[in-house]
Design an enzyme around this catalytic site. Structure first.
Site, PDB file in Angstrom:
ATOM      1  N   HIS A 109       0.838  -1.199   0.000  1.00  6.62           N
ATOM      2  CA  HIS A 109       0.000   0.000   0.000  1.00  6.62           C
ATOM      3  C   HIS A 109       0.878   1.256   0.000  1.00  6.62           C
ATOM      4  O   HIS A 109       2.107   1.179   0.118  1.00  6.62           O
ATOM      5  CB  HIS A 109      -1.006  -0.001   1.146  1.00  6.62           C
ATOM      6  CG  HIS A 109      -0.400  -0.212   2.495  1.00  6.62           C
ATOM      7  ND1 HIS A 109       0.251   0.772   3.178  1.00  6.62           N
ATOM      8  CD2 HIS A 109      -0.341  -1.316   3.284  1.00  6.62           C
ATOM      9  CE1 HIS A 109       0.674   0.306   4.328  1.00  6.62           C
ATOM     10  NE2 HIS A 109       0.334  -0.972   4.416  1.00  6.62           N
ATOM     11  N   SER A 158      -4.577   2.733   4.837  1.00  7.67           N
ATOM     12  CA  SER A 158      -3.656   1.607   4.667  1.00  7.67           C
ATOM     13  C   SER A 158      -4.102   0.683   3.564  1.00  7.67           C
ATOM     14  O   SER A 158      -3.874   0.965   2.400  1.00  7.67           O
ATOM     15  CB  SER A 158      -3.417   0.886   5.985  1.00  7.67           C
ATOM     16  OG  SER A 158      -4.613   0.350   6.471  1.00  7.67           O
ATOM     17  N   LYS A 159      -4.802  -0.393   3.907  1.00  6.42           N
ATOM     18  CA  LYS A 159      -4.959  -1.448   2.916  1.00  6.42           C
ATOM     19  C   LYS A 159      -6.184  -1.316   2.031  1.00  6.42           C
ATOM     20  O   LYS A 159      -6.322  -2.023   1.052  1.00  6.42           O
ATOM     21  CB  LYS A 159      -5.016  -2.799   3.632  1.00  6.42           C
ATOM     22  CG  LYS A 159      -3.750  -3.066   4.426  1.00  6.42           C
ATOM     23  CD  LYS A 159      -3.825  -4.407   5.126  1.00  6.42           C
ATOM     24  CE  LYS A 159      -2.536  -4.713   5.823  1.00  6.42           C
ATOM     25  NZ  LYS A 159      -2.236  -3.810   6.947  1.00  6.42           N
ATOM     26  N   ARG A 160      -7.098  -0.460   2.384  1.00  4.02           N
ATOM     27  CA  ARG A 160      -8.348  -0.412   1.634  1.00  4.02           C
ATOM     28  C   ARG A 160      -8.583   0.970   1.050  1.00  4.02           C
ATOM     29  O   ARG A 160      -8.252   1.975   1.677  1.00  4.02           O
ATOM     30  CB  ARG A 160      -9.508  -0.748   2.562  1.00  4.02           C
ATOM     31  CG  ARG A 160     -10.098  -2.129   2.317  1.00  4.02           C
ATOM     32  CD  ARG A 160     -11.036  -2.503   3.439  1.00  4.02           C
ATOM     33  NE  ARG A 160     -10.284  -2.858   4.633  1.00  4.02           N
ATOM     34  CZ  ARG A 160      -9.649  -4.026   4.788  1.00  4.02           C
ATOM     35  NH1 ARG A 160      -9.676  -4.930   3.832  1.00  4.02           N
ATOM     36  NH2 ARG A 160      -8.971  -4.287   5.894  1.00  4.02           N
ATOM     37  N   LEU A 182      -3.914   0.869  -2.546  1.00  7.58           N
ATOM     38  CA  LEU A 182      -2.895  -0.123  -2.898  1.00  7.58           C
ATOM     39  C   LEU A 182      -2.100   0.317  -4.121  1.00  7.58           C
ATOM     40  O   LEU A 182      -2.651   0.929  -5.041  1.00  7.58           O
ATOM     41  CB  LEU A 182      -3.551  -1.477  -3.174  1.00  7.58           C
ATOM     42  CG  LEU A 182      -4.330  -2.060  -1.985  1.00  7.58           C
ATOM     43  CD1 LEU A 182      -5.007  -3.359  -2.373  1.00  7.58           C
ATOM     44  CD2 LEU A 182      -3.406  -2.267  -0.788  1.00  7.58           C
TER      45      LEU A 182
END
Ligand code: GLU
Length: 510
Positions: free
Chosen positions: A23, A260-262, A274
């Site tokens: 990310h 972060s990841k989403r 990402l």
């Protein structure tokens, strides 16, 4: 490097855990690692921290390397290319860590713990009931030598824990945050080696940073809480700890959540998280490089656009701002537009081909050989901010004339013109198109302007039916250049189809 500076070549590692896709926060860490390594003429090292095998995601390693390469962050040592301190994957270094644990136990800085998961859970339950913070009660730390021997003789599963001093405090310095002290009573006797012999992150990171001669550790702020444990380990071994810099966290555009990841949706707008999503959306690596370099560090109060070389030259750890900051995504779109316009048309063509292939069902080789694209690419260069916008500007050119349906008849009507007049406009235009020589944008434009004047129709209204007939769209690249790109024959087919439809409409309405 600036000449007055005496910075020694640094060894800086990026040490991701392969648990998911790379990310933007991870990429920013890697970028700062890389910038500092390059700034000091040092080394950038890629080390894979996969000691937590339960969280291992087999796709993440490829994704990670692809993301780093795409941004241009080349590493000098790493799992794929090796180096003087190989292997660079922690799960392959089990025997190395094993050599460092016994000395730590012998010096009293660590101890074996035989507590079963059931016992640990019972301890936690009791702590919950007493409203105490959860943590290990150090049961095995206080075993007598005889008890210890008896347990060892039974070959029971055990872990190794760090014996955190029970009093005093642990102090370390973060280069941008200053001295940070933690009361040792707040620290846990963290597990260093698990029952299967695999080290934990805390143990492996310290041993590797030492063995790999890492001089500077730049990592996300979320690792700040682990730093006292690492400091205790460095001290226990009598090793010098690397310089520490905990980079500011990146917030989502609302400034509330951590990015972060989403991807997140804020006020109806989608914000990517990402690295592969940024690649797929058609951000250029140079634009993202420029953008991310300015997240937590700033090149210059005035100059927002700078080259990689300029960034390397000026990058300084002391200027990193520790405060969390929301990502200025709008700036990324603006920068990407700038970088797109700075490409040569040939480079832009090459960059958009992956985005067109799928949308237009053509291979890269077919698109590369397609001369229409050579004409069309410069026309969209000023108009797109992301490469994934290219198909919607160009799709009309790659469909068959008969596939354009003109379901919305308004497309073929000039402003304030009825169907009959619009048909006449197109019919007169066809005469021009048949004879125009050369069939170039400039020649067509002259003839069409003349024709509009002859017919007493304003240019804007006059051109409308042609744009609609040619593209089946309200908005398109400039009309005459688009005609030139498609060529006389194809343009005529489209005009004739449109005339037929308009004439049917006229006939049906009388
Ligand atoms: N392996 C850790 C991670 O996944 C790295 C922390 C560090 O750099 O020390 O981010």
């Amino acid at each position: 490097m600036t000449t007055a500076e005496t910075t020694k070549p640094a060894r800086v590692r990026f040490a991701p855990s392969p648990t998911g896709y790379l990310h933007l926060g991870g990429l920013r860490t890697a970028l700062f690692d890389w910038l500092y390594a390059r700034h000091t003429d040092g080394q950038f090292i890629l080390r894979i921290e996969d000691t937590d095998q339960k969280r291992y995601n087999p796709e993440s390693l490829d994704d990670l390397m692809r993301g780093l390469r795409w941004l241009g962050l080349d590493w000098d040592e790493g799992p794929d290319i090796g180096g003087p301190y190989a292997p660079y994957i922690q799960s392959e270094r089990k025997e190395i860590y094993a050599q460092y644990i016994d000395p730590l136990i012998e010096s009293g800085h660590a101890y074996r713990c035989y507590c079963t998961p059931e016992r640990l859970e019972a301890v936690r339950e009791e702590q919950r009931q007493r409203n105490q913070p959860p943590g290990y009660d150090r049961h095995c730390r206080h075993l007598s030598p005889a008890e210890r021997e008896a347990l060892a003789a039974q070959n029971l599963p055990s872990v190794v824990r760090l014996a955190v001093p029970e009093t005093g405090s642990t102090t370390f310095t973060d280069l941008i945050r200053g001295e940070i002290s933690t009361d040792n009573r707040q620290l846990q006797d963290a597990v260093l080696v698990k029952s299967d012999g695999m080290p934990t992150y805390h143990f492996a990171v310290v041993v590797d940073d030492y063995l790999m001669k890492i001089t500077h550790v730049l990592r996300g702020q979320e690792w700040l809480a682990s730093a006292p444990l690492h400091k205790l380990l460095f001290d226990a071994f009598g090793w010098e700890a690397p310089v520490l810099v905990h980079l500011p966290i990146i917030l989502d555009p609302s400034g509330k959540g951590k990015m972060s990841k989403r991807k997140v949706i804020v006020a109806g707008k989608e914000y990517l998280a990402l690295v592969h999503e940024f690649m797929e959306a058609g951000y250029l690596p140079d634009a993202l490089f420029n953008f991310l370099t300015n997240v937590g560090w700033s090149y210059d109060a005035e100059q927002e656009v700078f080259s990689r070389e300029e960034a390397i030259d000026r990058f300084d750890l002391n200027d990193i701002n520790p405060s969390p900051a929301a990502l200025p995504y709008d700036k990324l779109d603006w920068l990407n537009g700038l970088y797109i316009r700075a490409l040569t048309p040939a480079a832009l063509k090459e960059a958009v081909i992956p985005f067109l292939g799928g949308a237009f069902n053509r291979t890269a080789a077919e698109l590369r050989a397609d001369q229409r694209l050579d004409h069309l690419i410069p026309l969209i260069q000023e108009r797109i901010k992301r490469l994934d916008e290219a198909p919607q500007w160009l799709d009309w050119a790659f469909v068959d004339a008969d596939a354009i349906r003109y379901d919305d008849l308004n497309l073929l009507l000039g402003k304030k013109l009825d169907a009959d007049t619009s048909a006449q406009v197109l019919e007169r235009g066809v005469d021009v198109l048949q004879t125009a020589d050369p069939f170039t944008a400039a020649a067509l434009q002259d003839s069409f302007r003349q024709l509009a004047e002859e017919m007493g129709i304003k240019a804007g209204s006059f051109f409308g039916p042609f744009r609609g007939a040619l593209t089946g769209k309200q908005v398109s690249p400039p009309l005459f250049e688009s005609m030139e790109a498609l060529g006389r024959e194809e343009v005529l087919r489209r005009m004739n189809n449109a005339i037929r439809i308009l004439r049917q409409e006229v006939a049906a309405s009388v």
